[in-house]
Write a protein that holds these residues in place. Structure first.
Motif, PDB file in Angstrom:
ATOM      1  N   SER A  24       0.835  -1.199   0.000  1.00 25.61           N
ATOM      2  CA  SER A  24       0.000   0.000   0.000  1.00 25.61           C
ATOM      3  C   SER A  24       0.873   1.253   0.000  1.00 25.61           C
ATOM      4  CB  SER A  24      -0.892  -0.009   1.244  1.00 25.61           C
ATOM      5  OG  SER A  24      -1.501   1.243   1.409  1.00 25.61           O
ATOM      6  N   LEU A  28       2.911   5.021  -6.640  1.00 29.23           N
ATOM      7  CA  LEU A  28       3.317   6.100  -7.546  1.00 29.23           C
ATOM      8  C   LEU A  28       4.050   7.193  -6.770  1.00 29.23           C
ATOM      9  CD1 LEU A  28      -0.028   6.432  -9.565  1.00 29.23           C
ATOM     10  CD2 LEU A  28       2.078   5.314 -10.306  1.00 29.23           C
ATOM     11  N   TYR A 107      -5.736   8.140  -9.235  1.00 29.01           N
ATOM     12  CA  TYR A 107      -4.628   7.186  -9.168  1.00 29.01           C
ATOM     13  C   TYR A 107      -4.769   6.137 -10.289  1.00 29.01           C
ATOM     14  CZ  TYR A 107      -0.962   5.131  -6.155  1.00 29.01           C
ATOM     15  OH  TYR A 107       0.228   4.704  -5.621  1.00 29.01           O
ATOM     16  N   PHE A 228       1.308  10.998   2.311  1.00 31.78           N
ATOM     17  CA  PHE A 228       0.844  10.336   1.094  1.00 31.78           C
ATOM     18  C   PHE A 228       1.614   9.037   0.891  1.00 31.78           C
ATOM     19  CE2 PHE A 228       0.665   9.518  -3.463  1.00 31.78           C
ATOM     20  CZ  PHE A 228      -0.699   9.649  -3.698  1.00 31.78           C
ATOM     21  N   SER A 229       2.927   9.123   1.065  1.00 29.20           N
ATOM     22  CA  SER A 229       3.759   7.968   0.764  1.00 29.20           C
ATOM     23  C   SER A 229       3.507   6.806   1.721  1.00 29.20           C
ATOM     24  CB  SER A 229       5.234   8.367   0.796  1.00 29.20           C
ATOM     25  OG  SER A 229       6.002   7.326   0.259  1.00 29.20           O
ATOM     26  N   LEU A 230       3.250   7.109   2.981  1.00 29.81           N
ATOM     27  CA  LEU A 230       3.007   6.018   3.937  1.00 29.81           C
ATOM     28  C   LEU A 230       1.535   5.583   3.963  1.00 29.81           C
ATOM     29  CD1 LEU A 230       5.269   7.120   6.950  1.00 29.81           C
ATOM     30  CD2 LEU A 230       5.693   5.255   5.359  1.00 29.81           C
ATOM     31  N   LEU A 390      -6.249  14.088   3.505  1.00 28.01           N
ATOM     32  CA  LEU A 390      -5.252  13.265   4.220  1.00 28.01           C
ATOM     33  C   LEU A 390      -4.696  13.980   5.458  1.00 28.01           C
ATOM     34  CD1 LEU A 390      -3.106  11.334   1.554  1.00 28.01           C
ATOM     35  CD2 LEU A 390      -5.189  10.647   2.735  1.00 28.01           C
TER      36      LEU A 390
END
Ligand code: PHE
Length: 457
Positions: A24, A28, A107, A228-230, A390
């Motif tokens: 997850s 991208l 996405y 976002f990345s995690l 987020l």
């Protein structure tokens, strides 16, 4: 109800859980966004700030989400309803489900482009185009009214197909297969990149600290990107956490997932920048770096065609394991709160998100003159979800654990499969009670500024 709880899905092993959660996180965001923003905001200087946020804020919020999920054994919305009945906390969950819906719609569009680029890579003539023609073919592809939809739909069908099979047989199994493949591909690409003559420049660009280039905006972007990345702030890890066995160590899970995500981001930077610099190509921004700049790099590189194919397979895999986690947030919500069968929930969620994605995709082409708040639909959804939903979600999740759930229950929940001792526990509580919410609030304000909804340009 009780019956439903005992038959609730579970990840079968720690490795399965780590593969799914890291799947997850790694997406991208890691492969194109991280290398680009690291370069823009000062290379290693930015990297250190980003790592600081990952440790001080990302990690505690991730642990918080896992705790909420496992304790409640519910979807993102139901979790708060169960842990804080009769209070407005459940609306954090609604934010999460809404964010999942919006994020997956755009996405899926970018992931569809990635599949298309696997095919572009297979085409010999693509490898002989001039830089202008490469950019031109990207522009005409994303503006085409049909082609991007086709690939977006293929991607969404793949995502839906994995989710419909279930948590253990679908999400866990495919993550366990796909994540090691991803790791192998990225290492192969890294070896290719660092053995190119002139690769050193790129590594310097990525790792040589230049603090003079680090702006306040860069610091804030580092925090936003950490979220976002995690995959934090919208209940992805609440949902996955709800499938975690009671004896699994949540602390080590959060650490391992965070480490894997960070490692892959750095590996992606190592794969991209040495190659970009070795061929004297300027790092471009965002989407362009991957779809316009990189094909030029592959063209000049020995074995470029193979590496190009590998790269876009990597990107597609990374996007797929992220997309299934986003879809699962919506599916778990539909299934548990709206009492739908899982199959029906998956089909409905996939269909609705794909439809919104189609509008997103068309907003690059035939709907490009539909401008809301000065943005086309694609950009608007990206900005609203990443810069508003987020951060708000993450802030309230931290506040919930810090102030409502409380230290005693944290200790109890964590102790089921490990522990968080004295000093570290107190640090964790301070981070979720005070540090994370304040820092996130600042990013949120920044997000509004970036969104620029209310001021005329
Ligand atoms: N973390 C994913 C990426 O880096 C994106 C994502 C965001 C996934 C939020 C789930 C939730 O691409």
């Amino acid at each position: 109800m009780a019956k439903q709880r005992t038959s609730r899905a579970q990840f079968s092993s720690k490795f399965g859980l780590i593969a799914a959660a890291a799947g997850s996180a790694i997406g991208l965001g890691n492969i194109w966004k991280f290398p680009y923003i690291t370069g823009v905001y000062g290379g290693a200087a930015f990297l250190f700030v980003y790592l600081g946020f990952i440790l001080a804020i990302g990690l505690p919020v991730m642990l918080s989400e896992l705790i909420i999920g496992r304790k409640s054994r519910r979807n993102a919305f139901g979790a708060f309803k169960k842990l804080a009945p009769g209070t407005p906390w459940k609306y954090i969950g609604s934010f999460g489900v809404a964010a999942a819906f919006l994020i997956l719609s755009f996405y899926g569009v970018v992931a569809g482009w990635s599949i298309k680029y696997i095919f572009f890579s297979l085409d010999k003539t693509f490898h002989s185009l001039s830089p202008q023609d490469i950019s031109g073919s990207f522009a005409s592809f994303i503006q085409d009214p049909l082609q991007p939809l086709l690939f977006q739909i293929i991607f969404m069908l793949l995502t839906g197909a994995i989710v419909i099979i279930g948590v253990q047989k679908g999400i866990e199994r495919y993550s366990k297969i796909l994540m090691p493949i991803l790791l192998v591909i990225i290492i192969v690409l890294d070896i290719r990149a660092i053995t190119l003559p002139g690769a050193g420049e790129g590594l310097k660009f990525l790792f040589h600290p230049d603090f003079s280039r680090l702006s306040f905006e860069g610091v804030l972007s580092a925090l936003g990107h950490a979220f976002f990345s995690l995959s934090l702030g919208m209940g992805t890890l609440i949902t996955y956490g709800s499938y975690v066995k009671k004896d699994t160590n949540l602390v080590s899970t959060a650490i391992q997932v965070t480490a894997a995500d960070t490692l892959v981001a750095i590996l992606a930077g190592i794969a991209i920048f040495p190659a970009v610099f070795a061929f004297n190509i300027q790092p471009d921004k965002g989407v362009g770096l991957i779809f316009e700049t990189l094909p030029n790099v592959f063209q000049q590189m020995p074995g470029g065609m193979v590496f190009s194919i590998l790269f876009f397979i990597l990107l597609t895999i990374a996007a797929l394991t992220s997309a299934i986690s986003i879809l699962e947030v919506v599916v778990a919500y539909f299934a548990e709160e709206l009492k739908m069968k899982r199959n029906v929930a998956t089909v409905l969620a996939t269909a609705l998100i794909t439809l919104l994605g189609i509008i997103c995709s068309l907003s690059m082409g035939i709907f490009s003159d539909v401008i809301l708040f000065k943005r086309n639909v694609f950009d608007l959804l990206d900005h609203i979800s990443a810069n508003i939903l987020l951060p708000i979600g993450g802030m309230f999740i931290a506040l919930f654990i810090g102030w409502k759930f409380g230290k005693k229950k944290v200790v109890q929940e964590i102790a089921e499969g490990g522990s968080l001792k004295g000093g570290i526990l107190n640090v964790f509580m301070i981070l979720v009670k005070v540090v994370a919410p304040i820092a996130i609030f600042i990013v949120f304000l920044q997000g509004l500024k970036i969104l620029d909804l209310f001021t005329a340009s």
